[in-house]
Design a protein around this motif. Structure first.
Motif, PDB file in Angstrom:
ATOM      1  N   ASN A  64       0.828  -1.208   0.000  1.00  0.00           N
ATOM      2  CA  ASN A  64       0.000   0.000   0.000  1.00  0.00           C
ATOM      3  C   ASN A  64       0.858   1.252   0.000  1.00  0.00           C
ATOM      4  O   ASN A  64       0.537   2.231  -0.681  1.00  0.00           O
ATOM      5  CB  ASN A  64      -0.941   0.008   1.199  1.00  0.00           C
ATOM      6  CG  ASN A  64      -2.111  -0.910   1.012  1.00  0.00           C
ATOM      7  OD1 ASN A  64      -2.421  -1.317  -0.102  1.00  0.00           O
ATOM      8  ND2 ASN A  64      -2.764  -1.253   2.096  1.00  0.00           N
ATOM      9  N   ARG A  65       1.954   1.246   0.755  1.00  0.00           N
ATOM     10  CA  ARG A  65       2.843   2.409   0.776  1.00  0.00           C
ATOM     11  C   ARG A  65       3.463   2.645  -0.598  1.00  0.00           C
ATOM     12  O   ARG A  65       3.526   3.772  -1.083  1.00  0.00           O
ATOM     13  CB  ARG A  65       3.930   2.226   1.827  1.00  0.00           C
ATOM     14  CG  ARG A  65       4.798   3.463   1.972  1.00  0.00           C
ATOM     15  CD  ARG A  65       5.796   3.297   3.051  1.00  0.00           C
ATOM     16  NE  ARG A  65       6.772   2.286   2.643  1.00  0.00           N
ATOM     17  CZ  ARG A  65       7.839   1.970   3.348  1.00  0.00           C
ATOM     18  NH1 ARG A  65       8.050   2.533   4.513  1.00  0.00           N
ATOM     19  NH2 ARG A  65       8.679   1.060   2.915  1.00  0.00           N
ATOM     20  N   PHE A  66       3.888   1.554  -1.251  1.00  0.00           N
ATOM     21  CA  PHE A  66       4.458   1.687  -2.586  1.00  0.00           C
ATOM     22  C   PHE A  66       3.427   2.239  -3.564  1.00  0.00           C
ATOM     23  O   PHE A  66       3.722   3.141  -4.354  1.00  0.00           O
ATOM     24  CB  PHE A  66       4.975   0.337  -3.078  1.00  0.00           C
ATOM     25  CG  PHE A  66       5.350   0.344  -4.533  1.00  0.00           C
ATOM     26  CD1 PHE A  66       6.531   0.931  -4.942  1.00  0.00           C
ATOM     27  CD2 PHE A  66       4.519  -0.208  -5.487  1.00  0.00           C
ATOM     28  CE1 PHE A  66       6.873   0.959  -6.280  1.00  0.00           C
ATOM     29  CE2 PHE A  66       4.843  -0.186  -6.819  1.00  0.00           C
ATOM     30  CZ  PHE A  66       6.032   0.399  -7.224  1.00  0.00           C
ATOM     31  N   LEU A  67       2.208   1.702  -3.517  1.00  0.00           N
ATOM     32  CA  LEU A  67       1.173   2.155  -4.442  1.00  0.00           C
ATOM     33  C   LEU A  67       0.801   3.617  -4.214  1.00  0.00           C
ATOM     34  O   LEU A  67       0.632   4.375  -5.172  1.00  0.00           O
ATOM     35  CB  LEU A  67      -0.061   1.269  -4.318  1.00  0.00           C
ATOM     36  CG  LEU A  67       0.098  -0.155  -4.837  1.00  0.00           C
ATOM     37  CD1 LEU A  67      -1.136  -0.972  -4.524  1.00  0.00           C
ATOM     38  CD2 LEU A  67       0.408  -0.168  -6.315  1.00  0.00           C
ATOM     39  N   LEU A  68       0.679   4.026  -2.958  1.00  0.00           N
ATOM     40  CA  LEU A  68       0.348   5.422  -2.672  1.00  0.00           C
ATOM     41  C   LEU A  68       1.469   6.357  -3.098  1.00  0.00           C
ATOM     42  O   LEU A  68       1.219   7.442  -3.620  1.00  0.00           O
ATOM     43  CB  LEU A  68       0.024   5.600  -1.190  1.00  0.00           C
ATOM     44  CG  LEU A  68      -1.312   5.016  -0.740  1.00  0.00           C
ATOM     45  CD1 LEU A  68      -1.439   5.121   0.761  1.00  0.00           C
ATOM     46  CD2 LEU A  68      -2.458   5.715  -1.428  1.00  0.00           C
ATOM     47  N   ASN A  69       2.724   5.952  -2.905  1.00  0.00           N
ATOM     48  CA  ASN A  69       3.853   6.784  -3.333  1.00  0.00           C
ATOM     49  C   ASN A  69       3.987   6.821  -4.849  1.00  0.00           C
ATOM     50  O   ASN A  69       4.576   7.747  -5.400  1.00  0.00           O
ATOM     51  CB  ASN A  69       5.154   6.287  -2.709  1.00  0.00           C
ATOM     52  CG  ASN A  69       5.227   6.602  -1.235  1.00  0.00           C
ATOM     53  OD1 ASN A  69       4.583   7.525  -0.760  1.00  0.00           O
ATOM     54  ND2 ASN A  69       6.010   5.821  -0.514  1.00  0.00           N
ATOM     55  N   ALA A  70       3.443   5.808  -5.534  1.00  0.00           N
ATOM     56  CA  ALA A  70       3.493   5.779  -6.995  1.00  0.00           C
ATOM     57  C   ALA A  70       2.325   6.533  -7.620  1.00  0.00           C
ATOM     58  O   ALA A  70       2.197   6.561  -8.840  1.00  0.00           O
ATOM     59  CB  ALA A  70       3.507   4.333  -7.487  1.00  0.00           C
ATOM     60  N   GLY A  71       1.444   7.111  -6.798  1.00  0.00           N
ATOM     61  CA  GLY A  71       0.368   7.930  -7.326  1.00  0.00           C
ATOM     62  C   GLY A  71      -0.993   7.284  -7.334  1.00  0.00           C
ATOM     63  O   GLY A  71      -1.929   7.814  -7.930  1.00  0.00           O
ATOM     64  N   ARG A  91      -4.231  15.384  -9.414  1.00  0.00           N
ATOM     65  CA  ARG A  91      -3.495  14.418 -10.239  1.00  0.00           C
ATOM     66  C   ARG A  91      -2.683  15.105 -11.321  1.00  0.00           C
ATOM     67  O   ARG A  91      -1.659  14.594 -11.746  1.00  0.00           O
ATOM     68  CB  ARG A  91      -4.455  13.419 -10.864  1.00  0.00           C
ATOM     69  CG  ARG A  91      -4.955  12.412  -9.881  1.00  0.00           C
ATOM     70  CD  ARG A  91      -5.804  11.380 -10.551  1.00  0.00           C
ATOM     71  NE  ARG A  91      -6.277  10.419  -9.564  1.00  0.00           N
ATOM     72  CZ  ARG A  91      -7.345   9.677  -9.706  1.00  0.00           C
ATOM     73  NH1 ARG A  91      -8.068   9.778 -10.802  1.00  0.00           N
ATOM     74  NH2 ARG A  91      -7.713   8.841  -8.768  1.00  0.00           N
ATOM     75  N   GLY A  92      -3.130  16.262 -11.791  1.00  0.00           N
ATOM     76  CA  GLY A  92      -2.416  16.970 -12.844  1.00  0.00           C
ATOM     77  C   GLY A  92      -1.276  17.826 -12.331  1.00  0.00           C
ATOM     78  O   GLY A  92      -0.439  18.286 -13.099  1.00  0.00           O
ATOM     79  N   ARG A  93      -1.202  18.064 -11.028  1.00  0.00           N
ATOM     80  CA  ARG A  93      -0.172  18.921 -10.457  1.00  0.00           C
ATOM     81  C   ARG A  93       1.166  18.217 -10.317  1.00  0.00           C
ATOM     82  O   ARG A  93       1.250  17.005 -10.262  1.00  0.00           O
ATOM     83  CB  ARG A  93      -0.583  19.396  -9.062  1.00  0.00           C
ATOM     84  CG  ARG A  93      -1.661  20.398  -9.043  1.00  0.00           C
ATOM     85  CD  ARG A  93      -1.794  20.886  -7.642  1.00  0.00           C
ATOM     86  NE  ARG A  93      -2.943  21.753  -7.493  1.00  0.00           N
ATOM     87  CZ  ARG A  93      -3.318  22.251  -6.356  1.00  0.00           C
ATOM     88  NH1 ARG A  93      -2.660  21.980  -5.257  1.00  0.00           N
ATOM     89  NH2 ARG A  93      -4.359  23.046  -6.285  1.00  0.00           N
ATOM     90  N   ASP A  94       2.179  19.018 -10.184  1.00  0.00           N
ATOM     91  CA  ASP A  94       3.516  18.527  -9.886  1.00  0.00           C
ATOM     92  C   ASP A  94       3.618  18.334  -8.369  1.00  0.00           C
ATOM     93  O   ASP A  94       2.905  18.963  -7.599  1.00  0.00           O
ATOM     94  CB  ASP A  94       4.552  19.534 -10.367  1.00  0.00           C
ATOM     95  CG  ASP A  94       5.963  18.962 -10.346  1.00  0.00           C
ATOM     96  OD1 ASP A  94       6.900  19.750 -10.357  1.00  0.00           O
ATOM     97  OD2 ASP A  94       6.110  17.727 -10.310  1.00  0.00           O
ATOM     98  N   VAL A  95       4.540  17.505  -7.912  1.00  0.00           N
ATOM     99  CA  VAL A  95       4.692  17.240  -6.487  1.00  0.00           C
ATOM    100  C   VAL A  95       5.096  18.499  -5.743  1.00  0.00           C
ATOM    101  O   VAL A  95       4.654  18.753  -4.629  1.00  0.00           O
ATOM    102  CB  VAL A  95       5.720  16.112  -6.260  1.00  0.00           C
ATOM    103  CG1 VAL A  95       5.974  15.895  -4.786  1.00  0.00           C
ATOM    104  CG2 VAL A  95       5.248  14.835  -6.913  1.00  0.00           C
ATOM    105  N   SER A  96       5.914  19.340  -6.349  1.00  0.00           N
ATOM    106  CA  SER A  96       6.342  20.567  -5.666  1.00  0.00           C
ATOM    107  C   SER A  96       5.183  21.533  -5.490  1.00  0.00           C
ATOM    108  O   SER A  96       5.181  22.326  -4.557  1.00  0.00           O
ATOM    109  CB  SER A  96       7.468  21.232  -6.458  1.00  0.00           C
ATOM    110  OG  SER A  96       6.998  21.562  -7.765  1.00  0.00           O
TER     111      SER A  96
END
Length: 102
Positions: A64-71, A91-96
């Protein structure tokens, strides 16, 4: 004394209590085996069961942690018919860009 984040002592006591109940209930299945051995087998089986459950929980946490970190979307939202409000714009935004909202 430092408090642990997981109640290991309570888990051990609960496993022992359940093993004693199962052992005494199962002692009639093998009448030639001493009660101490039946209780030992029941306790060993209970410990193996608890270890298996904890291992499955740990693997599920890692996936679950991997999937959440992968978006991926949080799996709790699968109970609803659509995505939560605002998730499409996020979803369209950049992480920053997301750090500015905090």
């Amino acid at each position: 004394m430092k408090k642990s984040s997981f109640p290991w002592f309570k888990l051990l006591i609960a496993t022992a209590a359940i093993a004693v109940l199962v052992g005494f209930a199962a002692k009639d299945l093998a009448p030639n085996v001493p009660v101490a051995w039946v209780l030992a087998y029941a306790f060993a089986g209970g410990v193996l069961f608890v270890i298996a459950i904890l291992l499955v929980m740990w693997i599920k946490f890692l996936v679950n942690r991997f999937l959440l970190n992968a978006g991926a979307t949080d799996t709790d939202w699968l109970w609803f018919k659509s995505d939560p409000r605002g998730i499409q714009s996020l979803r369209g935004r950049d992480v920053s860009d997301q750090s500015k909202d905090i």
